[in-house]
Design a protein around this motif. Sequence first.
Motif, PDB file in Angstrom:
ATOM      1  N   GLN A  68       1.629   6.412  -7.168  1.00  0.00           N
ATOM      2  CA  GLN A  68       0.412   7.094  -7.648  1.00  0.00           C
ATOM      3  C   GLN A  68       0.690   8.554  -7.979  1.00  0.00           C
ATOM      4  OE1 GLN A  68      -2.722   7.300  -4.791  1.00  0.00           O
ATOM      5  NE2 GLN A  68      -4.107   8.416  -6.129  1.00  0.00           N
ATOM      6  N   ARG A  69       1.621   9.165  -7.289  1.00  0.00           N
ATOM      7  CA  ARG A  69       1.901  10.584  -7.512  1.00  0.00           C
ATOM      8  C   ARG A  69       2.295  10.846  -8.957  1.00  0.00           C
ATOM      9  NH1 ARG A  69       5.943  11.103  -2.386  1.00  0.00           N
ATOM     10  NH2 ARG A  69       4.542  10.177  -0.869  1.00  0.00           N
ATOM     11  N   ARG A 115       1.006   4.133  -2.963  1.00  0.00           N
ATOM     12  CA  ARG A 115       0.791   5.559  -2.704  1.00  0.00           C
ATOM     13  C   ARG A 115       1.879   6.397  -3.364  1.00  0.00           C
ATOM     14  NH1 ARG A 115      -0.745   5.920   3.757  1.00  0.00           N
ATOM     15  NH2 ARG A 115      -2.994   5.581   3.551  1.00  0.00           N
ATOM     16  N   HIS A 143     -10.659  12.640  -4.018  1.00  0.00           N
ATOM     17  CA  HIS A 143     -10.680  11.228  -4.410  1.00  0.00           C
ATOM     18  C   HIS A 143      -9.273  10.634  -4.502  1.00  0.00           C
ATOM     19  CE1 HIS A 143     -14.937  11.586  -5.111  1.00  0.00           C
ATOM     20  NE2 HIS A 143     -14.767  12.516  -6.034  1.00  0.00           N
ATOM     21  N   ASP A 144      -8.256  11.509  -4.434  1.00  0.00           N
ATOM     22  CA  ASP A 144      -6.876  11.037  -4.428  1.00  0.00           C
ATOM     23  C   ASP A 144      -6.403  10.853  -2.996  1.00  0.00           C
ATOM     24  OD1 ASP A 144      -5.723  11.116  -7.314  1.00  0.00           O
ATOM     25  OD2 ASP A 144      -6.858  12.987  -7.155  1.00  0.00           O
ATOM     26  N   ASP A 145      -5.349  10.088  -2.853  1.00  0.00           N
ATOM     27  CA  ASP A 145      -4.785   9.833  -1.532  1.00  0.00           C
ATOM     28  C   ASP A 145      -4.232  11.141  -0.951  1.00  0.00           C
ATOM     29  OD1 ASP A 145      -3.687   8.079   0.608  1.00  0.00           O
ATOM     30  OD2 ASP A 145      -1.778   8.763  -0.232  1.00  0.00           O
ATOM     31  N   GLU A 146      -4.676  11.523   0.246  1.00  0.00           N
ATOM     32  CA  GLU A 146      -4.270  12.817   0.822  1.00  0.00           C
ATOM     33  C   GLU A 146      -2.771  12.876   1.085  1.00  0.00           C
ATOM     34  OE1 GLU A 146      -5.035  15.309   4.909  1.00  0.00           O
ATOM     35  OE2 GLU A 146      -6.813  14.518   3.869  1.00  0.00           O
ATOM     36  N   SER A 167      -0.454  11.575  -0.712  1.00  0.00           N
ATOM     37  CA  SER A 167       0.176  11.861  -1.993  1.00  0.00           C
ATOM     38  C   SER A 167      -0.015  13.322  -2.393  1.00  0.00           C
ATOM     39  CB  SER A 167      -0.386  10.947  -3.088  1.00  0.00           C
ATOM     40  OG  SER A 167      -0.117   9.596  -2.811  1.00  0.00           O
ATOM     41  N   ARG A 189       0.836  -1.207   0.000  1.00  0.00           N
ATOM     42  CA  ARG A 189       0.000   0.000   0.000  1.00  0.00           C
ATOM     43  C   ARG A 189       0.871   1.257   0.000  1.00  0.00           C
ATOM     44  NH1 ARG A 189      -4.856   2.062   0.489  1.00  0.00           N
ATOM     45  NH2 ARG A 189      -5.250   3.893   1.788  1.00  0.00           N
ATOM     46  N   THR A 190       1.947   1.239   0.779  1.00  0.00           N
ATOM     47  CA  THR A 190       2.860   2.387   0.816  1.00  0.00           C
ATOM     48  C   THR A 190       3.505   2.602  -0.549  1.00  0.00           C
ATOM     49  OG1 THR A 190       3.348   1.952   3.139  1.00  0.00           O
ATOM     50  CG2 THR A 190       4.894   3.354   1.951  1.00  0.00           C
TER      51      THR A 190
END
Length: 329
Positions: free
Chosen positions: A71-72, A68, A109-112, A114, A64-65
């Motif tokens: 994803q950026r 993340r 909707h994006d990972d905060e 990131s 998961r890390t």
Amino acid sequence: MTRTLIDAIVRQTVVLIAQLATSRGLRAPLSHIAEQVFQELSRELERQGVTRSVSADMFGMALRTYQRRTQRALGSVTERGRSLWEAVFARIGEGGVVSREDVFRRFRHDDEVSVRAVLRDLTDSGLVFASGSGRNTIYRVTTDEEIGKLRRANDRAGLEALVWSIVFREDPVTTERVSELTALPQADVQTALDALVAQGRIERVESGGRADYRSRELVLGLEDPAGWEASVLDHYSAMVRTIGKKLSFDQRASAADEVGGSTYHFTLYRGHPLQEEVLGELRRFRERCTSLRARVDQHNKEHGLPTNTLQVTTYFGQCVVENEDDDEK
């Protein structure tokens, strides 16, 4: 031994980056380096068929890390077709002055984690100016005048040489890809590409509504004050490509090698009877290869090239270090 070799190469690469960042009295910003290395390694592992779960394990991260962080650069959930970095930067540019709360709301909707990392990278790099603290922080895009004060202005000829070297290596390549590789705005890259086309150094090929750029040669003059960055990049890339190609074959050296390299060390002194023979090897190599390239180019011009060709890259480096005897100091 492979890990030991990787560690040693990383150390040498870090030395090179530090020397480039401080050359000519500069203090180039390095805040983005760690993230860039991670993203480039991630993409290259994926290109070589390594799954994300295995890549995460290679980086010593939980899956998961790892997801993340990748994803950026891979894309924003909020704005499809754009990286999260591009989307956040564009949003700040559109809003004049934008609050941190507004950015988080826009990209909810994006990972905060990131989104927060992208904001930090934009401010650390000087592309965005921030004022305030916490969720009350406000952002605005740094003006061209401010960027000019923060960065050393790129010499046009040097930029063109750098772009030319990338087109030559990546052939064919799009404007977007050159922009990605140089981290320069597409407008600046396009200006350099247009100038190179006009000079006849590269060619523009359009197919299916897409424009690609190609170059059959890369010639950087010895006395040309511009383009030293391109020369360094070209030499380093040639070495990396050669080592990578050799690793994909038999890693042992043999007399019949068509791919490979050799390193020789000489110890002598000023006035040594073989001084000129050793120190003059760089000059003789340049003279030999310049003449050879001219003959190859002339033959190709007269007879043309078949569909299948060989791209041969030859490089030579020479370093001289003056060592003083401790007893003479």
